[in-house]
Design a protein around this motif. Structure first.
Motif, PDB file in Angstrom:
ATOM      1  N   THR A 149       0.674  -1.296  -0.067  1.00  0.00           N
ATOM      2  CA  THR A 149      -0.068   0.258   0.045  1.00  0.00           C
ATOM      3  C   THR A 149       0.890   1.203   0.035  1.00  0.00           C
ATOM      4  O   THR A 149       0.452   2.120  -0.913  1.00  0.00           O
ATOM      5  N   LEU A 150       1.905   1.127   1.010  1.00  0.00           N
ATOM      6  CA  LEU A 150       2.948   2.565   1.078  1.00  0.00           C
ATOM      7  C   LEU A 150       3.586   2.575  -0.527  1.00  0.00           C
ATOM      8  O   LEU A 150       3.512   3.758  -0.730  1.00  0.00           O
ATOM      9  N   GLY A 151       3.806   1.457  -1.014  1.00  0.00           N
ATOM     10  CA  GLY A 151       4.352   1.587  -2.450  1.00  0.00           C
ATOM     11  C   GLY A 151       3.622   2.298  -3.533  1.00  0.00           C
ATOM     12  O   GLY A 151       3.940   3.158  -4.057  1.00  0.00           O
ATOM     13  N   ASN A 152       2.109   1.685  -3.139  1.00  0.00           N
ATOM     14  CA  ASN A 152       1.365   2.451  -4.296  1.00  0.00           C
ATOM     15  C   ASN A 152       0.848   3.945  -4.075  1.00  0.00           C
ATOM     16  O   ASN A 152       0.573   4.604  -4.963  1.00  0.00           O
ATOM     17  N   ASP A 153       1.215   4.262  -2.772  1.00  0.00           N
ATOM     18  CA  ASP A 153       0.975   5.881  -2.480  1.00  0.00           C
ATOM     19  C   ASP A 153       2.179   6.429  -2.808  1.00  0.00           C
ATOM     20  O   ASP A 153       2.363   7.817  -2.146  1.00  0.00           O
ATOM     21  N   GLY A 154       3.192   6.094  -3.287  1.00  0.00           N
ATOM     22  CA  GLY A 154       4.462   6.810  -3.627  1.00  0.00           C
ATOM     23  C   GLY A 154       5.498   6.795  -2.443  1.00  0.00           C
ATOM     24  O   GLY A 154       6.490   7.771  -2.543  1.00  0.00           O
ATOM     25  N   VAL A 155       5.358   5.963  -1.504  1.00  0.00           N
ATOM     26  CA  VAL A 155       6.443   5.816  -0.443  1.00  0.00           C
ATOM     27  C   VAL A 155       7.600   4.952  -1.027  1.00  0.00           C
ATOM     28  O   VAL A 155       7.327   4.100  -1.426  1.00  0.00           O
ATOM     29  N   VAL A 156       8.844   5.613  -0.804  1.00  0.00           N
ATOM     30  CA  VAL A 156       9.975   5.093  -1.150  1.00  0.00           C
ATOM     31  C   VAL A 156      10.331   3.803   0.085  1.00  0.00           C
ATOM     32  O   VAL A 156      10.573   4.447   1.217  1.00  0.00           O
ATOM     33  N   ILE A 157      10.401   2.634  -0.362  1.00  0.00           N
ATOM     34  CA  ILE A 157      10.919   1.925   0.842  1.00  0.00           C
ATOM     35  C   ILE A 157      12.398   1.475   0.614  1.00  0.00           C
ATOM     36  O   ILE A 157      12.798   0.893  -0.315  1.00  0.00           O
ATOM     37  N   ILE A 158      13.041   1.585   1.843  1.00  0.00           N
ATOM     38  CA  ILE A 158      14.366   1.273   1.697  1.00  0.00           C
ATOM     39  C   ILE A 158      14.825   0.164   2.450  1.00  0.00           C
ATOM     40  O   ILE A 158      14.599   0.155   3.521  1.00  0.00           O
ATOM     41  N   GLY A 159      15.233  -0.911   1.902  1.00  0.00           N
ATOM     42  CA  GLY A 159      15.416  -2.254   2.742  1.00  0.00           C
ATOM     43  C   GLY A 159      13.952  -2.836   2.951  1.00  0.00           C
ATOM     44  O   GLY A 159      13.239  -2.766   1.839  1.00  0.00           O
ATOM     45  N   PRO A 160      13.846  -3.924   3.618  1.00  0.00           N
ATOM     46  CA  PRO A 160      14.959  -3.983   4.739  1.00  0.00           C
ATOM     47  C   PRO A 160      16.239  -5.042   4.152  1.00  0.00           C
ATOM     48  O   PRO A 160      16.150  -5.549   3.230  1.00  0.00           O
ATOM     49  N   GLY A 161      17.095  -5.269   5.126  1.00  0.00           N
ATOM     50  CA  GLY A 161      18.145  -6.070   4.665  1.00  0.00           C
ATOM     51  C   GLY A 161      18.227  -7.646   5.231  1.00  0.00           C
ATOM     52  O   GLY A 161      17.121  -7.702   6.155  1.00  0.00           O
ATOM     53  N   GLU A 162      18.978  -8.315   5.026  1.00  0.00           N
ATOM     54  CA  GLU A 162      18.856  -9.595   5.514  1.00  0.00           C
ATOM     55  C   GLU A 162      20.010 -10.036   6.237  1.00  0.00           C
ATOM     56  O   GLU A 162      21.149  -9.549   6.258  1.00  0.00           O
TER      57      GLU A 162
END
Ligand code: C5P
Length: 404
Positions: A149-162
């Protein structure tokens, strides 16, 4: 002193960033992140949630950012008593790091019951979110739904890492390290002037083996080349870096190929060259190599020794002379008469652009003073950290690059 210098002219100079810290063990990394963003010149305003303050105190963030720390919707002292509106004014970006599963759920649903959520809901700037949670929470369909949902709202997701997690498990969910987050923010703010372009580069010294343990090499840390590779990647290019032996990690988003000798470097460059728009030769390639490399360690006899050398191929000249040559950028480090030698080299190798510097500045330091030479003339750049010099070099080349 050095930190202040970078701070004044750093990559994020003049950027006002709200750093949201929600509840999670990774909040301790937000302290280092605050400092790193500040070092890059950003004006950092930390907003701490109630849960975040259980992990790291407001005092720490105040000391590191030099700004007051915001913790509550009911914070006194704000103009008209509306902290999320006052704080939101003039902000270039909000970065939430760490963003807990709970905070991501609140964001995805547009809740505004705490200061950080309210600030995000009332924003008119980009929002970057660095998730941090246990593997199972991250994999839970509810979290995945919220992140989508955040991605669709234009929010940039950074990560997470493994990797290893505070709970003892291993898997996806770790917040990225402060340096990686800072790099993502820098990349976010860098105009994508090289989007869709392929850049092939060389960097570092070469090592021409005499025997299994000895060789001829040049003094080169690789810092300038690596900084240019990072700046190209941040500008949206696909970057292939053919690197001699250096003690540096590959920059984010850069494909690095190791090549110790000049001959190997040439072969690797020619192999990845098809489709390249730009070739940047930063490597300090050894001019000569031994005719023969001994298969075993040579024993010292005490007598004088002769070593026969043959010239190495000039990788840059060879690439620039190809009928399908990409836009070629050369480097020249000279001990004197920089203008004359640099221009001669540029002409001899038929380069549209060459970057020159005087050896007096040292080869392995963190700062550099360079002059760019092109068909228009000479363009001196002020002495600056290599990261900043690299950015200016990339901006210059992007301006000269023929449109695709
Ligand atoms: O002629 P000089 O070695 O000073 O030229 C420097 C430029 O040529 C640099 O860009 C360097 O990376 C490139 N070069 C090369 N192959 C060589 C020698 C220099 O690509 N054998």
């Amino acid at each position: 002193m050095m930190g202040d210098y970078i701070g004044v002219i750093g990559d994020l100079h003049g950027r006002k960033i709200a750093l949201g810290v929600s509840g999670g063990v990774a909040a301790y990394k937000a302290a280092a992140l605050t400092r790193e963003l500040g070092r890059m010149g950003a004006d950092v305003h930390v907003v701490l949630t109630e849960a975040g303050s259980r992990f790291v105190s407001a005092l720490t963030f105040h000391a590191l950012s030099g700004n007051r720390v915001w913790t509550s919707l009911w914070d006194g002292g704000a103009e008209n008593g509306i902290p999320h509106v006052v704080l939101g004014r003039g902000i270039d970006a909000i970065l939430v790091a760490p963003a807990s599963a709970d905070f991501i759920a609140r964001l995805a649903n547009g809740l505004a019951g705490d200061l950080l959520s309210a600030l995000c809901l009332a924003r008119d700037c980009p929002l970057l979110v660095a998730p941090a949670m246990n593997r199972q929470m991250w994999e839970n369909p509810a979290t995945q739904r919220n992140v989508a949902t955040l991605g669709n709202d234009g929010v940039v997701i950074i990560g997470p890492g493994e990797g290893e997690q505070a709970c003892g498990e291993t898997g996806l969910g770790r917040m990225l390290e402060p340096e990686a987050l800072c790099e993502a923010v820098r990349a976010f703010f860098t105009p994508k002037r090289l989007a869709g372009r392929k850049v092939v580069m060389t960097a570092g010294p070469t090592f021409e083996a005499i025997d299994p343990v000895r060789g001829i090499t040049n003094a080169s840390s690789g810092k300038m080349g690596y900084a240019i590779a990072a700046a190209c990647a941040r500008s949206g290019a696909e970057v292939v870096l053919v690197s001699g032996p250096v003690a540096l990690p590959a920059p984010a988003g850069v494909w690095r190929i190791g090549a110790a000798s000049a001959l190997r470097m040439r072969d690797e460059v020619l192999a990845v060259l098809p489709g390249a728009d730009v070739f940047i030769a930063v490597a300090a390639v050894a001019d000569y190599r031994p005719v023969e490399t001994a298969g075993h360690k040579l024993k010292k006899s005490g007598a004088a020794m002769q070593l026969e050398l043959v010239p190495n191929p000039d990788i840059l000249a060879e690439v620039a002379a190809r009928p399908d040559a990409p836009f070629c950028v050369g480097f020249a480090a000279e001990s004197h008469d920089l203008d004359m030698y640099a221009e001669n080299k540029r002409r001899a190798k038929r380069l549209p652009m060459l970057v020159g510097n005087l050896l007096a500045d040292g080869l392995c330091g963190d700062d550099n003073t360079v002059v760019i030479y092109d068909d228009e003339g000479r363009h001196p750049l002020p002495r600056a950290p290599k990261a900043l010099v690299a950015r200016q070099i990339v901006e210059h080349l992007a301006r000269l690059l023929p449109t695709a």
